[in-house]
Every structure is written in structure tokens, then in C-alpha cells.
Design an enzyme around this catalytic site. Structure first.
Site, mmCIF file in Angstrom:
data_model
loop_
_atom_site.group_PDB
_atom_site.id
_atom_site.type_symbol
_atom_site.label_atom_id
_atom_site.label_comp_id
_atom_site.label_asym_id
_atom_site.label_seq_id
_atom_site.Cartn_x
_atom_site.Cartn_y
_atom_site.Cartn_z
ATOM 1 N N THR A 173 17.499 43.096 130.797
ATOM 2 C CA THR A 173 18.685 42.803 130.006
ATOM 3 C C THR A 173 19.514 42.052 130.937
ATOM 4 O OG1 THR A 173 20.372 43.051 128.028
ATOM 5 C CG2 THR A 173 20.063 44.749 129.861
ATOM 6 N N LYS A 207 17.385 38.280 132.900
ATOM 7 C CA LYS A 207 16.296 37.887 132.302
ATOM 8 C C LYS A 207 15.647 36.521 132.863
ATOM 9 C CE LYS A 207 17.714 39.596 127.852
ATOM 10 N NZ LYS A 207 18.068 39.535 126.406
ATOM 11 N N ASP A 255 12.375 38.815 122.543
ATOM 12 C CA ASP A 255 13.501 38.114 121.643
ATOM 13 C C ASP A 255 13.047 37.173 120.778
ATOM 14 O OD1 ASP A 255 15.345 39.836 123.163
ATOM 15 O OD2 ASP A 255 16.058 38.245 124.465
ATOM 16 N N GLY A 276 22.688 30.861 127.788
ATOM 17 C CA GLY A 276 21.936 31.639 128.694
ATOM 18 C C GLY A 276 20.659 32.172 128.391
ATOM 19 N N ALA A 332 19.278 34.522 126.465
ATOM 20 C CA ALA A 332 18.921 34.840 124.840
ATOM 21 C C ALA A 332 19.104 33.519 124.090
ATOM 22 C CB ALA A 332 20.083 35.761 124.157
ATOM 23 N N LEU A 368 24.282 37.417 117.554
ATOM 24 C CA LEU A 368 23.141 38.422 118.307
ATOM 25 C C LEU A 368 23.918 39.630 118.986
ATOM 26 C CD1 LEU A 368 21.483 35.661 118.529
ATOM 27 C CD2 LEU A 368 21.072 36.182 120.626
ATOM 28 N N TYR A 390 25.491 43.203 118.456
ATOM 29 C CA TYR A 390 25.118 44.166 117.413
ATOM 30 C C TYR A 390 26.073 45.417 117.354
ATOM 31 C CZ TYR A 390 22.606 45.603 121.326
ATOM 32 O OH TYR A 390 22.167 45.878 122.565
HETATM 33 N N1 LIG Z 1 20.188 41.446 118.902
HETATM 34 C C1 LIG Z 1 19.489 41.284 120.096
HETATM 35 O O1 LIG Z 1 18.445 41.923 119.965
HETATM 36 C C2 LIG Z 1 20.020 40.695 121.427
HETATM 37 C C3 LIG Z 1 18.844 40.262 122.239
HETATM 38 C C4 LIG Z 1 19.294 39.711 123.550
HETATM 39 C C5 LIG Z 1 20.587 39.457 123.607
HETATM 40 N N2 LIG Z 1 21.666 39.773 122.796
HETATM 41 C C6 LIG Z 1 23.006 39.649 123.346
HETATM 42 O O2 LIG Z 1 23.288 38.372 123.251
HETATM 43 C C7 LIG Z 1 24.099 38.313 124.243
HETATM 44 C C8 LIG Z 1 24.052 37.048 125.450
HETATM 45 O O3 LIG Z 1 22.628 37.513 125.954
HETATM 46 P P1 LIG Z 1 22.172 36.712 127.236
HETATM 47 O O4 LIG Z 1 21.034 37.849 127.881
HETATM 48 O O5 LIG Z 1 21.831 35.466 126.612
HETATM 49 O O6 LIG Z 1 23.467 36.762 128.279
HETATM 50 P P2 LIG Z 1 23.549 35.733 129.502
HETATM 51 O O7 LIG Z 1 22.178 35.050 130.009
HETATM 52 O O8 LIG Z 1 24.535 36.237 130.424
HETATM 53 O O9 LIG Z 1 24.326 34.345 128.762
HETATM 54 C C9 LIG Z 1 25.375 34.315 127.679
HETATM 55 C C10 LIG Z 1 25.904 32.789 127.638
HETATM 56 O O10 LIG Z 1 27.102 32.976 127.039
HETATM 57 C C11 LIG Z 1 27.970 32.152 127.371
HETATM 58 N N3 LIG Z 1 29.258 33.091 127.783
HETATM 59 C C12 LIG Z 1 29.332 34.075 128.800
HETATM 60 N N4 LIG Z 1 30.360 34.439 129.075
HETATM 61 C C13 LIG Z 1 31.387 33.935 128.006
HETATM 62 C C14 LIG Z 1 32.727 33.681 127.653
HETATM 63 N N5 LIG Z 1 33.340 34.748 128.513
HETATM 64 N N6 LIG Z 1 33.050 32.974 126.812
HETATM 65 C C15 LIG Z 1 32.223 31.850 126.367
HETATM 66 N N7 LIG Z 1 30.865 32.000 126.541
HETATM 67 C C16 LIG Z 1 30.413 32.772 127.348
HETATM 68 C C17 LIG Z 1 27.366 31.617 128.586
HETATM 69 O O11 LIG Z 1 27.051 30.055 128.312
HETATM 70 P P3 LIG Z 1 27.951 29.035 128.898
HETATM 71 O O12 LIG Z 1 27.874 29.048 130.383
HETATM 72 O O13 LIG Z 1 26.972 27.778 128.604
HETATM 73 O O14 LIG Z 1 29.288 28.982 128.276
HETATM 74 C C18 LIG Z 1 26.158 32.367 129.110
HETATM 75 O O15 LIG Z 1 25.163 31.687 129.575
HETATM 76 C C19 LIG Z 1 24.491 39.649 124.660
HETATM 77 O O16 LIG Z 1 25.883 39.940 124.151
HETATM 78 C C20 LIG Z 1 23.360 40.508 124.301
HETATM 79 O O17 LIG Z 1 23.645 41.833 124.078
HETATM 80 C C21 LIG Z 1 21.244 40.368 121.742
#
Ligand SMILES: NC(=O)c1ccc[n+]([C@@H]2O[C@H](COP(=O)([O-])OP(=O)(O)OC[C@H]3O[C@@H](n4cnc5c(N)ncnc54)[C@H](OP(=O)(O)O)[C@@H]3O)[C@@H](O)[C@H]2O)c1
Length: 260
Positions: free
Chosen positions: A68, A72, A108, A138, A140, A215, A217
Site C-alpha cells: 500500500t 505501489k 485493485d 497515484g 490506485a 476509494l 472506505y
Molecule cells: N478501496 C480500496 O480497495 C482501495 C485500494 C487502493 C487505494 N485505496 C485508497 O485510495 C487512496 C489513494 O491510494 P494510492 O495508493 O493511489 O495513493 P498515492 O499513490 O499516494 O496517490 C494518491 C494521489 O492523490 C493525490 N493526492 C495526494 N495527496 C493529496 C492532497 N492532499 N490533495 C489532493 N490530492 C492529493 C495525488 O495526485 P496528484 O498529485 O495528481 O494531485 C496522488 O498521486 C488512499 O486513500 C487509499 O487508501 C483504496
């Protein structure tokens, strides 16, 4: 070597930090309910991805890992093979460890596709003619984009940084929202304990024609969902996706079949 090496099969989650994770509870309850013996699921909060090698050396019984935030994508150079889905998405959330080899998968994709399909089919009778906004870029988000491509749903990226293929939040006007009826939050905004935050959008332009999928939860109803609901939109959180991706990971760890 700690008592974790006593288990026949050790599973776990790597990331940093891991305080928000449901995975340990989910798999521990699964092992209990399904009388799966000799298996244990542990949280491994590693401050650096380089610590993965140490973890593997310390626990030769590791059979599978979930991955996570924030690893990733950072984990890719450590893997021997990638499933086609993981390669297309460019992010891995599941690793199978066999005979010293690490195989990367992206469940995912499976979790999100199954959940989105049944939600839109039930709520709307399908997704024909629908356009989406993907909030965040990011790991996800890449799984989400892969699924939208596969379902034939055109989408627009939204990011804190504008670019040739992405809008900034400031560019999301009422008109843009009127043209995109599916909004998917892939940012961590609103995740416990920061439950008051949500993506910066003109929510008052939403209507009962809109579908908001978060996404996140935890909490079950996020600030993003609340704002959509207030305008009459249909909303959904990421719990079903979470369960779907966990079960897909379990199938990969325990059967010869490869995931998507
Ligand atoms: N339900 C599920 O099964 C599931 C599965 C995977 C992930 N998730 C959830 O999805 C979320 C993202 O996961 P991830 O692994 O993709 O994380 P990640 O790789 O860190 O990406 C998150 C993206 O969100 C944006 N972001 C980050 N901080 C921000 C802020 N303060 N304000 C606005 N945009 C922001 C950024 O995009 P920009 O830089 O382009 O703005 C970043 O690339 C998490 O909350 C995770 O728990 C849920």
C-alpha cells in the site's frame, strides 16, 4: 528470528504508515472463520522500500504480501515478474513469494472493476454515454483508469498540477461537472483521521444525475460522499473494492491461477 517464522505460511502488508489498514483484521478473521491453519497475516510498516530485502531475509516463510501507500510503484524494481494487469497499470498491490521469486499483481483492478460494474448496473442500468473524472493520479488512480478504459468509459484526469493530459482542480467548473457524471476519488483526502477534507470541487453543480465513487472506505461516509449526497447524487465508498482486492490476492497466493 521472531515467532512469525513458526507459521507455515506468513502473509502481510507493507507500506508506511499502516495505522489505517483493515487488512490484518480481514485476513485474521478469514483464517479463523474458514479454519485456515498454519497461516498468519501481519503488518510490516517499513520506513523505506529498501527494507523489503531485510524483511524477506528475516521471514523465509513469507508466501505473500500486499503493498500500500507509498510503495505501489516503488516496489516494481524488486520484482522478478509482473502480471499483464500490473504491467499495464504500472503499480503492484499484491506480491506472491515462491522459491525466492517475487511475482507482482494488481488486484485493485479486479476489486474496482467488479464493484463499479455491479454498482452502475444496479443504479443506472449501465454506463453507456457516461464520462468520468478521475481525481488524483497515484497508484490506485492507474488501476481505476485501466478499468475505465476496459469498460469504454471516457475519462479526464484531475490533479493538483495541471498538465497536457490533466486538469487542475481550479479548472473544474460547473460546466465540466455537468459533462462528467461519474466522479472517482482516488486521493487520500477524507481518510480517517482527516475526515473533514475532500477534493476541491464546485459541489453545488452536482445533481441526482451524478455518481460519486470514493476509494476511501474509512469513514464509511466520507466528506466527498456527503457533499454529493447533499446534492442528490448516488454515492459509494471503497469497502467493496477493498474486500474484492483482498479476496483476489488470496486466490493468487493460494492457487496456480494468475490474477489480472
Ligand atoms: N478501496 C480500496 O480497495 C482501495 C485500494 C487502493 C487505494 N485505496 C485508497 O485510495 C487512496 C489513494 O491510494 P494510492 O495508493 O493511489 O495513493 P498515492 O499513490 O499516494 O496517490 C494518491 C494521489 O492523490 C493525490 N493526492 C495526494 N495527496 C493529496 C492532497 N492532499 N490533495 C489532493 N490530492 C492529493 C495525488 O495526485 P496528484 O498529485 O495528481 O494531485 C496522488 O498521486 C488512499 O486513500 C487509499 O487508501 C483504496
Amino acid at each position: 528470528m521472531g515467532p512469525l517464522t513458526n507459521y507455515d505460511r506468513l502473509f502481510g502488508l507493507i507500506g508506511y504508515p499502516l495505522s489505517h489498514s483493515f487488512s490484518k483484521k480481514y485476513f485474521s478473521e478469514k483464517f479463523e472463520q474458514e479454519s485456515i491453519t498454519g497461516a498468519c497475516y501481519e503488518l510490516f510498516p517499513i520506513p523505506e522500500i529498501e527494507d523489503l530485502s531485510v524483511l524477506l531475509a528475516q521471514h523465509p516463510n513469507l508466501a505473500g504480501l500486499n503493498v500500500t501507500i507509498p510503495y505501489k510503484q516503488a516496489v516494481l524494481p524488486y520484482l522478478d515478474t509482473l502480471s499483464p494487469g500490473a504491467a499495464a497499470v504500472g503499480a503492484v498491490n499484491t506480491i506472491r513469494c515462491t522459491a525466492g521469486k517475487l511475482e507482482g499483481f494488481n488486484t485493485d483492478v479486479i476489486g474496482f472493476e467488479t464493484s463499479l460494474r455491479s454498482w452502475l448496473e444496479d443504479a443506472r442500468g449501465g454506463w453507456s454515454g457516461m464520462k468520468a473524472l478521475v481525481l488524483g493520479t497515484g497508484g490506485a488512480a492507474k488501476a481505476v483508469a485501466f478499468v475505465l478504459d476496459r469498460l469504454g468509459i471516457p475519462f479526464q484526469w484531475v490533479s493538483r498540477t495541471a498538465g497536457p493530459n490533466r486538469l487542475s482542480y481550479r479548472q473544474i467548473t460547473s460546466e465540466v461537472l455537468s459533462a462528467h457524471h461519474l466522479l472517482i476519488n482516488t486521493t487520500p483526502l477524507g481518510m480517517s483521521p482527516h475526515t473533514g477534507s475532500k477534493p476541491d470541487l464546485p459541489y453545488n453543480a452536482l445533481s441526482s444525475a451524478h455518481y460519486l465513487y470514493d476509494l476511501v472506505y474509512n469513514p464509511a461516509v466520507t466528506a466527498f460522499m456527503q457533499a454529493g449526497r447533499h446534492q442528490g447524487a448516488t454515492v459509494k465508498n471503497g469497502l467493496e473494492m477493498l474486500h474484492g482486492q483482498a479476496e483476489a490476492a488470496w486466490r493468487i497466493w493460494t492457487t496456480e491461477e494468475h490474477g489480472k
